[in-house]
Write a protein that holds these residues in place. Structure first.
Motif, PDB file in Angstrom:
ATOM      1  N   ILE A 120     -12.193  -1.856  15.617  1.00  0.00           N
ATOM      2  CA  ILE A 120     -12.628  -0.665  14.824  1.00  0.00           C
ATOM      3  C   ILE A 120     -11.717  -0.117  13.985  1.00  0.00           C
ATOM      4  CG2 ILE A 120     -13.983   1.366  14.507  1.00  0.00           C
ATOM      5  CD1 ILE A 120     -16.055   0.098  16.406  1.00  0.00           C
ATOM      6  N   TYR A 121     -10.427   0.180  15.195  1.00  0.00           N
ATOM      7  CA  TYR A 121      -9.400   0.878  14.440  1.00  0.00           C
ATOM      8  C   TYR A 121      -8.782   0.178  13.372  1.00  0.00           C
ATOM      9  CZ  TYR A 121     -10.327   4.861  17.634  1.00  0.00           C
ATOM     10  OH  TYR A 121     -10.890   6.074  18.084  1.00  0.00           O
ATOM     11  N   ILE A 122      -8.433  -0.782  13.812  1.00  0.00           N
ATOM     12  CA  ILE A 122      -7.758  -2.248  12.942  1.00  0.00           C
ATOM     13  C   ILE A 122      -8.524  -2.144  11.316  1.00  0.00           C
ATOM     14  CG2 ILE A 122      -7.022  -4.346  12.288  1.00  0.00           C
ATOM     15  CD1 ILE A 122      -6.497  -4.615  15.676  1.00  0.00           C
ATOM     16  N   GLY A 123      -9.820  -2.381  11.558  1.00  0.00           N
ATOM     17  CA  GLY A 123     -10.556  -2.230  10.357  1.00  0.00           C
ATOM     18  C   GLY A 123     -10.640  -1.111   9.511  1.00  0.00           C
ATOM     19  N   MET A 124     -10.538  -0.049  10.365  1.00  0.00           N
ATOM     20  CA  MET A 124     -10.678   1.290   9.667  1.00  0.00           C
ATOM     21  C   MET A 124      -9.321   1.535   8.769  1.00  0.00           C
ATOM     22  SD  MET A 124     -12.530   3.997  11.876  1.00  0.00           S
ATOM     23  CE  MET A 124     -12.701   5.069  10.737  1.00  0.00           C
ATOM     24  N   ALA A 125      -8.247   1.262   9.356  1.00  0.00           N
ATOM     25  CA  ALA A 125      -6.837   1.174   8.874  1.00  0.00           C
ATOM     26  C   ALA A 125      -6.656   0.378   7.387  1.00  0.00           C
ATOM     27  CB  ALA A 125      -5.771   0.717  10.026  1.00  0.00           C
ATOM     28  N   TYR A 126      -7.443  -0.895   7.525  1.00  0.00           N
ATOM     29  CA  TYR A 126      -7.562  -1.738   6.346  1.00  0.00           C
ATOM     30  C   TYR A 126      -8.429  -0.991   5.388  1.00  0.00           C
ATOM     31  CZ  TYR A 126      -8.122  -5.811   3.626  1.00  0.00           C
ATOM     32  OH  TYR A 126      -8.224  -6.887   2.627  1.00  0.00           O
TER      33      TYR A 126
END
Length: 446
Positions: A120-126
């Motif tokens: 989720i944190y990777i997706g939010m950063a993107y």
């Protein structure tokens, strides 16, 4: 409608986390040819909202939204199925599998929780990047919005230099959390730096005030609406106060000080209206108010007016991976620190432990996918960490006994595991009652 949106986010997040956590147990159990008798979202105490058997497993939804479970054959769990355990072990049962396979099955749930949070944190950063104000751009310092922090010695207008020795480069959503857990904050006041020691019972003091945030960038005094009985009909919605009684009122906190010093008086003022400075006069009430409801400005408006330079950093998919992993790691470490504070009686942080109502109240009244995923990621970390606690009724309790078995070569007896499960279950119910009792107490007191 606000309640429906808030509840929808709460239930969607909770359901997602429960299903994925239980899948973390279910998948390795199936891989190791262990029979899974039930897979449930929520608890089905005497009744199921829905159930359907597919193969050897009954899939269902219970009516009690306090969690979920998978019932694995030959395992001493919350079902306390003593009849099954009294029979000879069968090859498809959990107890017949090697210890290393049982360990993987038990660690599957928390592993999924941690992986989900990092994804989720990777997706939010993107998807969203990072939006922040560089700390160096807060030239007039910060706005202290909680009296507990003022009591600790930090004032509006102070510049936060570092927290526990870590320099604050950017002011963002994590800054308040860092302040809550701080032991020492280095500030700059009137050009001089000084270290402020935060009291041990600071969190307990925070609980006595309703303000959710501790600090925020200083904001202008914007007129949201003029009350019907207000004497200040010269004020208009969206007016922004510039000066009061000839004194600078660039920020809300400055305006409040001037108004309190001029209670019951009529004073000159200058407002920014349609990007033009307009002189007016205002009547200050005996309570130091103008008979208006203050409004707010979005980030872009604040930047346009020259209050702050808003920085936005976007990431490619490749760049998002290390950024998301770092954020996930920091959240995990921060939550570990919070738990340490809760278990330290001196901090009195245990008074802030909340149950389902506290989790429900985290979600915003309006639908925001960014907020939803951010909260879900944090809850996933919390669920993973809490399940790793060495309490017999939790995954961590099973892991503790399995590690003992692997290291010593001796398997605890079924009777011992049954007693341990019962003790753990009683402890969990006690913690659940305490956490939700805190919610009820706070609701009554407020």
């Amino acid at each position: 409608m606000d309640i429906v949106i808030k509840l929808s986010q709460f239930l969607l997040s909770l359901s997602l986390l429960i299903i994925l956590h239980e899948l973390g147990h279910f998948i390795p159990a199936k891989l190791f040819k262990t029979r899974v008798e039930k897979f449930y979202l929520f608890f089905d105490v005497k009744y199921s909202l829905f159930k359907k058997q597919i193969g050897e497993t009954v899939y269902g939804i219970g009516w009690l939204p306090l969690g979920g479970y998978v019932k694995i054959s030959g395992m001493i769990d919350e079902s306390m199925d003593k009849e099954q355990m009294a029979l000879p072990p069968q090859p498809w049962e959990f107890r017949s599998k090697p210890a290393w396979q049982r360990l993987i099955i038990m660690l599957g749930g928390v592993t999924v929780n941690f992986i989900l949070a990092f994804i989720i944190y990777i997706g939010m950063a993107y998807a969203y990047g990072d939006t922040y104000v560089a700390n160096a751009d807060l030239k007039d310092g910060v706005w202290i919005t909680n009296p507990a922090l003022e009591k600790a010695g930090i004032k509006t207008g102070d510049k936060i230099i570092s927290i526990d020795g870590h320099k604050i480069e950017n002011f963002d959503d994590d800054t308040n959390l860092k302040v809550v857990m701080a032991k020492e904050i280095l500030i700059e006041r009137n050009g001089q730096q000084q270290a402020i020691k935060i009291p041990t019972d600071f969190i307990d003091d925070l609980s006595k005030h309703e303000k959710s945030l501790l600090i925020r960038p200083r904001m202008p005094f914007v007129i949201g609406s003029v009350q019907a009985d207000s004497p200040n009909t010269s004020l208009k919605p969206k007016d922004l106060l510039i000066t009061l009684n000839g004194q600078e009122a660039k920020y809300y906190d400055q305006a409040k000080v001037i108004l309190n010093a001029n209670k019951g008086k009529t004073i000159p003022a200058v407002v920014l209206r349609d990007l033009k400075q307009t002189p007016i006069t205002v009547k200050v009430s005996d309570k130091g108010t103008l008979g208006v409801v203050s409004g707010g400005l979005d980030i872009k408006s604040l930047e346009k007016l020259g209050y702050y330079k808003i920085s936005t950093k976007e990431y490619s998919l490749a760049e998002s991976i290390p950024v998301g992993l770092e954020k996930g790691k920091n959240k995990l470490v921060d939550y570990g620190k919070q738990l340490k504070m809760i278990f330290n009686p001196e901090t009195k942080a245990y008074k802030q432990v909340g149950g389902f109502a506290a989790i429900y109240n985290i979600f915003p009244d309006s639908w925001s996918w960014e907020a939803f995923w951010s909260i879900t990621a944090l809850l996933s970390i919390m669920l993973g960490v809490m399940n790793l606690l060495p309490i017999p009724a939790l995954d961590g309790g099973h892991v503790m006994f399995l590690l003992y078995e692997i290291i010593s070569g001796k398997k605890p007896s079924d009777k011992f595991l049954e007693n341990a499960q019962m003790v753990g279950f009683v402890l969990l119910i006690t913690l659940l009652l305490f956490a939700n009792g805190n919610d009820i107490y706070k609701a009554i007191v407020k």
